[in-house]
Design a protein around this motif. Sequence first.
Motif, PDB file in Angstrom:
ATOM      1  N   GLU A 167      -0.461  -7.250  -4.401  1.00 22.37           N
ATOM      2  CA  GLU A 167      -0.747  -8.764  -4.115  1.00 22.37           C
ATOM      3  C   GLU A 167      -0.246  -9.371  -5.387  1.00 22.37           C
ATOM      4  O   GLU A 167       0.171 -10.473  -5.124  1.00 22.37           O
ATOM      5  CB  GLU A 167      -1.972  -9.127  -3.360  1.00 22.37           C
ATOM      6  CG  GLU A 167      -2.658  -8.501  -2.139  1.00 22.37           C
ATOM      7  CD  GLU A 167      -1.557  -9.060  -1.177  1.00 22.37           C
ATOM      8  OE1 GLU A 167      -1.392 -10.106  -1.201  1.00 22.37           O
ATOM      9  OE2 GLU A 167      -1.212  -8.159  -0.309  1.00 22.37           O
ATOM     10  N   VAL A 168      -0.789  -9.162  -6.359  1.00 21.82           N
ATOM     11  CA  VAL A 168      -0.552  -9.770  -7.652  1.00 21.82           C
ATOM     12  C   VAL A 168       0.753  -9.489  -8.251  1.00 21.82           C
ATOM     13  O   VAL A 168       1.361 -10.519  -8.785  1.00 21.82           O
ATOM     14  CB  VAL A 168      -1.642  -9.736  -8.678  1.00 21.82           C
ATOM     15  CG1 VAL A 168      -1.500 -10.417  -9.962  1.00 21.82           C
ATOM     16  CG2 VAL A 168      -3.132 -10.153  -8.114  1.00 21.82           C
ATOM     17  N   TRP A 169       1.038  -8.335  -8.451  1.00 28.79           N
ATOM     18  CA  TRP A 169       2.346  -8.075  -9.082  1.00 28.79           C
ATOM     19  C   TRP A 169       3.418  -8.001  -8.152  1.00 28.79           C
ATOM     20  O   TRP A 169       4.705  -7.886  -8.356  1.00 28.79           O
ATOM     21  CB  TRP A 169       2.229  -6.650  -9.665  1.00 28.79           C
ATOM     22  CG  TRP A 169       1.574  -6.658 -10.957  1.00 28.79           C
ATOM     23  CD1 TRP A 169       0.989  -7.888 -11.927  1.00 28.79           C
ATOM     24  CD2 TRP A 169       0.953  -5.508 -11.780  1.00 28.79           C
ATOM     25  NE1 TRP A 169       0.226  -7.512 -12.647  1.00 28.79           N
ATOM     26  CE2 TRP A 169       0.466  -6.044 -12.861  1.00 28.79           C
ATOM     27  CE3 TRP A 169       1.238  -4.388 -11.665  1.00 28.79           C
ATOM     28  CZ2 TRP A 169      -0.305  -5.239 -13.685  1.00 28.79           C
ATOM     29  CZ3 TRP A 169       0.487  -3.423 -12.882  1.00 28.79           C
ATOM     30  CH2 TRP A 169      -0.113  -3.903 -13.714  1.00 28.79           C
ATOM     31  N   GLY A 170       3.250  -7.926  -6.871  1.00 28.65           N
ATOM     32  CA  GLY A 170       4.258  -8.170  -5.972  1.00 28.65           C
ATOM     33  C   GLY A 170       4.900  -6.655  -5.480  1.00 28.65           C
ATOM     34  O   GLY A 170       6.194  -6.561  -4.924  1.00 28.65           O
ATOM     35  N   TYR A 171       4.306  -5.366  -6.045  1.00 29.33           N
ATOM     36  CA  TYR A 171       4.998  -4.242  -5.655  1.00 29.33           C
ATOM     37  C   TYR A 171       4.837  -3.843  -4.360  1.00 29.33           C
ATOM     38  O   TYR A 171       3.972  -4.351  -3.439  1.00 29.33           O
ATOM     39  CB  TYR A 171       4.199  -3.132  -6.369  1.00 29.33           C
ATOM     40  CG  TYR A 171       4.465  -2.997  -7.747  1.00 29.33           C
ATOM     41  CD1 TYR A 171       4.893  -4.134  -8.685  1.00 29.33           C
ATOM     42  CD2 TYR A 171       4.287  -1.862  -8.609  1.00 29.33           C
ATOM     43  CE1 TYR A 171       5.239  -3.893  -9.954  1.00 29.33           C
ATOM     44  CE2 TYR A 171       4.397  -1.926 -10.232  1.00 29.33           C
ATOM     45  CZ  TYR A 171       4.896  -2.846 -10.550  1.00 29.33           C
ATOM     46  OH  TYR A 171       5.141  -2.775 -11.984  1.00 29.33           O
ATOM     47  N   SER A 172       5.754  -3.187  -3.941  1.00 23.97           N
ATOM     48  CA  SER A 172       5.835  -2.548  -2.586  1.00 23.97           C
ATOM     49  C   SER A 172       4.586  -1.462  -2.482  1.00 23.97           C
ATOM     50  O   SER A 172       4.277  -0.844  -3.375  1.00 23.97           O
ATOM     51  CB  SER A 172       7.329  -1.924  -2.255  1.00 23.97           C
ATOM     52  OG  SER A 172       7.705  -0.850  -2.837  1.00 23.97           O
ATOM     53  N   PRO A 173       4.105  -0.985  -1.160  1.00 22.24           N
ATOM     54  CA  PRO A 173       3.530   0.218  -1.013  1.00 22.24           C
ATOM     55  C   PRO A 173       4.087   1.582  -1.903  1.00 22.24           C
ATOM     56  O   PRO A 173       3.196   2.282  -2.489  1.00 22.24           O
ATOM     57  CB  PRO A 173       3.085   0.339   0.456  1.00 22.24           C
ATOM     58  CG  PRO A 173       3.287  -0.804   0.977  1.00 22.24           C
ATOM     59  CD  PRO A 173       4.743  -1.525  -0.019  1.00 22.24           C
ATOM     60  N   VAL A 174       5.360   1.701  -1.922  1.00 15.98           N
ATOM     61  CA  VAL A 174       6.047   3.002  -2.464  1.00 15.98           C
ATOM     62  C   VAL A 174       6.026   2.657  -3.694  1.00 15.98           C
ATOM     63  O   VAL A 174       5.597   3.668  -4.547  1.00 15.98           O
ATOM     64  CB  VAL A 174       7.187   3.072  -1.722  1.00 15.98           C
ATOM     65  CG1 VAL A 174       8.040   4.396  -2.504  1.00 15.98           C
ATOM     66  CG2 VAL A 174       7.295   3.543  -0.120  1.00 15.98           C
ATOM     67  N   ARG A 175       6.253   1.692  -4.276  1.00 15.59           N
ATOM     68  CA  ARG A 175       6.250   1.245  -5.702  1.00 15.59           C
ATOM     69  C   ARG A 175       4.848   1.364  -6.345  1.00 15.59           C
ATOM     70  O   ARG A 175       4.800   1.746  -7.547  1.00 15.59           O
ATOM     71  CB  ARG A 175       7.084   0.124  -5.856  1.00 15.59           C
ATOM     72  CG  ARG A 175       7.320  -0.228  -7.426  1.00 15.59           C
ATOM     73  CD  ARG A 175       7.951  -1.294  -7.727  1.00 15.59           C
ATOM     74  NE  ARG A 175       8.108  -1.712  -9.073  1.00 15.59           N
ATOM     75  CZ  ARG A 175       8.626  -2.724  -9.779  1.00 15.59           C
ATOM     76  NH1 ARG A 175       8.866  -3.911  -8.875  1.00 15.59           N
ATOM     77  NH2 ARG A 175       8.900  -2.664 -11.107  1.00 15.59           N
ATOM     78  N   SER A 176       4.127   0.927  -5.730  1.00 19.98           N
ATOM     79  CA  SER A 176       2.744   1.096  -6.388  1.00 19.98           C
ATOM     80  C   SER A 176       2.053   2.605  -6.235  1.00 19.98           C
ATOM     81  O   SER A 176       1.364   2.998  -7.207  1.00 19.98           O
ATOM     82  CB  SER A 176       1.655   0.117  -5.707  1.00 19.98           C
ATOM     83  OG  SER A 176       1.466   0.569  -4.269  1.00 19.98           O
ATOM     84  N   GLY A 177       2.550   3.360  -5.359  1.00 17.46           N
ATOM     85  CA  GLY A 177       2.046   4.802  -5.448  1.00 17.46           C
ATOM     86  C   GLY A 177       2.891   5.540  -6.462  1.00 17.46           C
ATOM     87  O   GLY A 177       2.223   6.415  -7.279  1.00 17.46           O
ATOM     88  N   ILE A 178       4.105   5.131  -6.785  1.00 18.26           N
ATOM     89  CA  ILE A 178       4.939   5.675  -7.866  1.00 18.26           C
ATOM     90  C   ILE A 178       4.402   5.528  -9.267  1.00 18.26           C
ATOM     91  O   ILE A 178       4.246   6.058 -10.123  1.00 18.26           O
ATOM     92  CB  ILE A 178       6.279   5.400  -7.852  1.00 18.26           C
ATOM     93  CG1 ILE A 178       7.119   6.071  -6.596  1.00 18.26           C
ATOM     94  CG2 ILE A 178       7.114   5.606  -9.088  1.00 18.26           C
ATOM     95  CD1 ILE A 178       8.469   5.476  -6.372  1.00 18.26           C
ATOM     96  N   ALA A 179       3.787   4.032  -9.341  1.00 17.03           N
ATOM     97  CA  ALA A 179       3.058   3.587 -10.757  1.00 17.03           C
ATOM     98  C   ALA A 179       1.930   4.329 -10.881  1.00 17.03           C
ATOM     99  O   ALA A 179       1.542   4.401 -11.995  1.00 17.03           O
ATOM    100  CB  ALA A 179       2.951   1.841 -10.330  1.00 17.03           C
ATOM    101  N   TYR A 180       1.375   4.927 -10.001  1.00 23.31           N
ATOM    102  CA  TYR A 180       0.012   5.765 -10.223  1.00 23.31           C
ATOM    103  C   TYR A 180       0.430   7.304 -10.631  1.00 23.31           C
ATOM    104  O   TYR A 180      -0.534   7.691 -11.070  1.00 23.31           O
ATOM    105  CB  TYR A 180      -0.928   5.920  -8.885  1.00 23.31           C
ATOM    106  CG  TYR A 180      -1.518   4.711  -8.580  1.00 23.31           C
ATOM    107  CD1 TYR A 180      -2.430   3.993  -9.354  1.00 23.31           C
ATOM    108  CD2 TYR A 180      -1.528   4.104  -7.394  1.00 23.31           C
ATOM    109  CE1 TYR A 180      -3.120   2.809  -9.056  1.00 23.31           C
ATOM    110  CE2 TYR A 180      -2.412   2.850  -6.985  1.00 23.31           C
ATOM    111  CZ  TYR A 180      -3.039   2.334  -7.962  1.00 23.31           C
ATOM    112  OH  TYR A 180      -3.814   1.177  -7.788  1.00 23.31           O
TER     113      TYR A 180
END
Length: 72
Positions: free
Chosen positions: A54-67
């Motif tokens: 919501e804040v950084w605007g990442y997609s679900p896939v990109r947020s998973g990769i960030a983890y």
Amino acid sequence: MLGVFAFIEARSRHALVPPRVLKSRDRTAAYLISLCIGTAIFGMFFFMTIFVQEVWGYSPVRSGIAYLRWLA
């Protein structure tokens, strides 16, 4: 649900967790601390996922990769 589980297990002949295991205060405290830490970590990943999307605007896939760097 934990209370219902304890109630059923206390009356079962072949319990998954025998009640005698929980008679040790040290072991029971260690189990409760582990439960609290696991709950906190789960909550952190849940709310961080919402924050990243919501804040950084990442997609679900990109947020998973960030983890992935935290899990390595």
